[in-house]
Design an enzyme around this catalytic site. Sequence first.
Site, PDB file in Angstrom:
ATOM      1  N   ASP A   7      30.694  13.254  63.102  1.00  0.00           N
ATOM      2  CA  ASP A   7      30.194  12.137  63.381  1.00  0.00           C
ATOM      3  C   ASP A   7      30.734  10.681  63.039  1.00  0.00           C
ATOM      4  OD1 ASP A   7      28.268  10.221  64.617  1.00  0.00           O
ATOM      5  OD2 ASP A   7      26.472  10.867  63.137  1.00  0.00           O
ATOM      6  N   ASP A  46      37.992   1.606  69.206  1.00  0.00           N
ATOM      7  CA  ASP A  46      39.155   0.861  68.657  1.00  0.00           C
ATOM      8  C   ASP A  46      39.934   1.044  70.171  1.00  0.00           C
ATOM      9  OD1 ASP A  46      41.290  -0.501  67.529  1.00  0.00           O
ATOM     10  OD2 ASP A  46      40.518   0.466  65.634  1.00  0.00           O
ATOM     11  N   ILE A  47      41.191   0.215  70.164  1.00  0.00           N
ATOM     12  CA  ILE A  47      42.071   0.034  71.274  1.00  0.00           C
ATOM     13  C   ILE A  47      42.397   1.697  71.448  1.00  0.00           C
ATOM     14  CG2 ILE A  47      42.608  -1.949  71.078  1.00  0.00           C
ATOM     15  CD1 ILE A  47      45.464  -0.926  69.792  1.00  0.00           C
ATOM     16  N   LYS A  95      26.418  18.582  60.736  1.00  0.00           N
ATOM     17  CA  LYS A  95      27.190  17.362  61.326  1.00  0.00           C
ATOM     18  C   LYS A  95      27.514  16.506  59.997  1.00  0.00           C
ATOM     19  CE  LYS A  95      24.481  13.584  62.343  1.00  0.00           C
ATOM     20  NZ  LYS A  95      25.169  12.417  61.752  1.00  0.00           N
ATOM     21  N   ARG A 155      11.359  15.750  65.041  1.00  0.00           N
ATOM     22  CA  ARG A 155      10.716  16.040  63.829  1.00  0.00           C
ATOM     23  C   ARG A 155       9.664  17.204  64.344  1.00  0.00           C
ATOM     24  NH1 ARG A 155      13.794  13.848  61.842  1.00  0.00           N
ATOM     25  NH2 ARG A 155      13.965  11.838  60.865  1.00  0.00           N
ATOM     26  N   THR A 182      20.551   3.649  68.908  1.00  0.00           N
ATOM     27  CA  THR A 182      18.797   3.463  68.974  1.00  0.00           C
ATOM     28  C   THR A 182      18.746   2.382  67.841  1.00  0.00           C
ATOM     29  OG1 THR A 182      18.913   5.351  67.499  1.00  0.00           O
ATOM     30  CG2 THR A 182      18.343   5.776  69.744  1.00  0.00           C
ATOM     31  N   ARG A 188      16.671  14.910  57.563  1.00  0.00           N
ATOM     32  CA  ARG A 188      15.709  15.012  56.728  1.00  0.00           C
ATOM     33  C   ARG A 188      14.652  16.075  56.720  1.00  0.00           C
ATOM     34  NH1 ARG A 188      15.167   8.785  57.178  1.00  0.00           N
ATOM     35  NH2 ARG A 188      15.745   9.465  59.181  1.00  0.00           N
ATOM     36  N   LYS A 211      32.068   8.179  65.154  1.00  0.00           N
ATOM     37  CA  LYS A 211      31.873   7.226  66.082  1.00  0.00           C
ATOM     38  C   LYS A 211      32.877   6.169  66.406  1.00  0.00           C
ATOM     39  CE  LYS A 211      26.622   6.940  65.386  1.00  0.00           C
ATOM     40  NZ  LYS A 211      26.602   7.791  64.320  1.00  0.00           N
TER      41      LYS A 211
HETATM   42  O1  C5P Z   1      17.270  12.674  58.991  1.00  0.00           O
HETATM   43  P1  C5P Z   1      17.010  12.506  60.474  1.00  0.00           P
HETATM   44  O2  C5P Z   1      16.696  13.745  61.170  1.00  0.00           O
HETATM   45  O3  C5P Z   1      16.484  11.171  60.922  1.00  0.00           O
HETATM   46  O4  C5P Z   1      18.851  12.268  60.776  1.00  0.00           O
HETATM   47  C1  C5P Z   1      19.293  12.129  62.002  1.00  0.00           C
HETATM   48  C2  C5P Z   1      20.873  12.159  62.065  1.00  0.00           C
HETATM   49  O5  C5P Z   1      21.498  11.773  63.165  1.00  0.00           O
HETATM   50  C3  C5P Z   1      21.492  11.323  61.118  1.00  0.00           C
HETATM   51  O6  C5P Z   1      22.563  11.552  60.481  1.00  0.00           O
HETATM   52  C4  C5P Z   1      21.608   9.823  61.706  1.00  0.00           C
HETATM   53  O7  C5P Z   1      22.721   9.137  61.354  1.00  0.00           O
HETATM   54  C5  C5P Z   1      22.025  10.415  63.303  1.00  0.00           C
HETATM   55  N1  C5P Z   1      21.918   9.602  64.417  1.00  0.00           N
HETATM   56  C6  C5P Z   1      20.405   9.161  64.730  1.00  0.00           C
HETATM   57  N2  C5P Z   1      20.379   8.539  65.623  1.00  0.00           N
HETATM   58  C7  C5P Z   1      21.543   7.996  66.615  1.00  0.00           C
HETATM   59  C8  C5P Z   1      22.672   8.477  66.088  1.00  0.00           C
HETATM   60  C9  C5P Z   1      22.734   9.476  65.110  1.00  0.00           C
HETATM   61  O8  C5P Z   1      19.593   9.437  63.992  1.00  0.00           O
HETATM   62  N3  C5P Z   1      21.283   7.158  67.744  1.00  0.00           N
END
Ligand code: C5P
Length: 236
Positions: free
Chosen positions: A60, A65-66, A33, A182, A120, A212, A62
Amino acid sequence: MANDVIIALDFPTREKTLAFLDRFPAGEKPFVKIGMELYYAEGPSIVREIKARGHKIFLDLKLHDIPNTVKRAMAVLSGLDVDMVNLHAAGASAMMRAALEGLTRPDGTRPLLIAVTQLTSTDAAALKDELLIETPMAETVLSYAKNAAASGLDGVVCSPLEAALVKERCGENFCTVTPGVRFAGGDAGDQKRVMTPEQAGKSGCDYIVMGRPITKDADPVAAYRRAVKEFLGKAA
Ligand code: C5P
């Protein structure tokens, strides 16, 4: 629906990104991504370069816009030969339908188009007091998901805890892309509502996005393989 683990390449530069990808053996090409940080820093050339290395790409950005602006922007992104792009469902049905038109290539193919429902990071208080939406969060998310499905989109980004409900309301083929994953016992970081890859796989998530827990691991290749194995129930 093709299930896969998508690695979030949340790096600030091309050099750091490619150094990370170089850790994988030549034949192993994870779905990745590219988000706003890397895209705004390096532009479309980083997308072309990673695509040329053989990776599938979720871009990604996001869009919101119009309709005409989103349609034209999506045509540009589709030309980069990415595999998945997204937009904000808050742009409403006319924008989502225009996005689909823009994305569709002359040969009829197009990247998957995924909608972000409510971020979120938006909590119940912000929904009510700032966005002036009185409908509870879960219902708002599901209603946006249904609008996306009715507009012909392929799926939504949602928390792993919402994936099963999205499938129930929008159909089994409507795809769920879920961050907030996680490893058991791992550091949740700033993610509040998390699941393990194994739980996500059993909960109707089609794609999990992990950043991460893979990119910051001392052995990212092993962490990626572990995620795939737990999510799909088989080796990477
Ligand atoms: O490091 P981590 O596993 O938290 O990364 C999650 C990825 O998903 C990041 O690139 C974050 O911007 C993206 N993301 C998110 N929650 C969302 C939409 C996108 O964590 N609602």
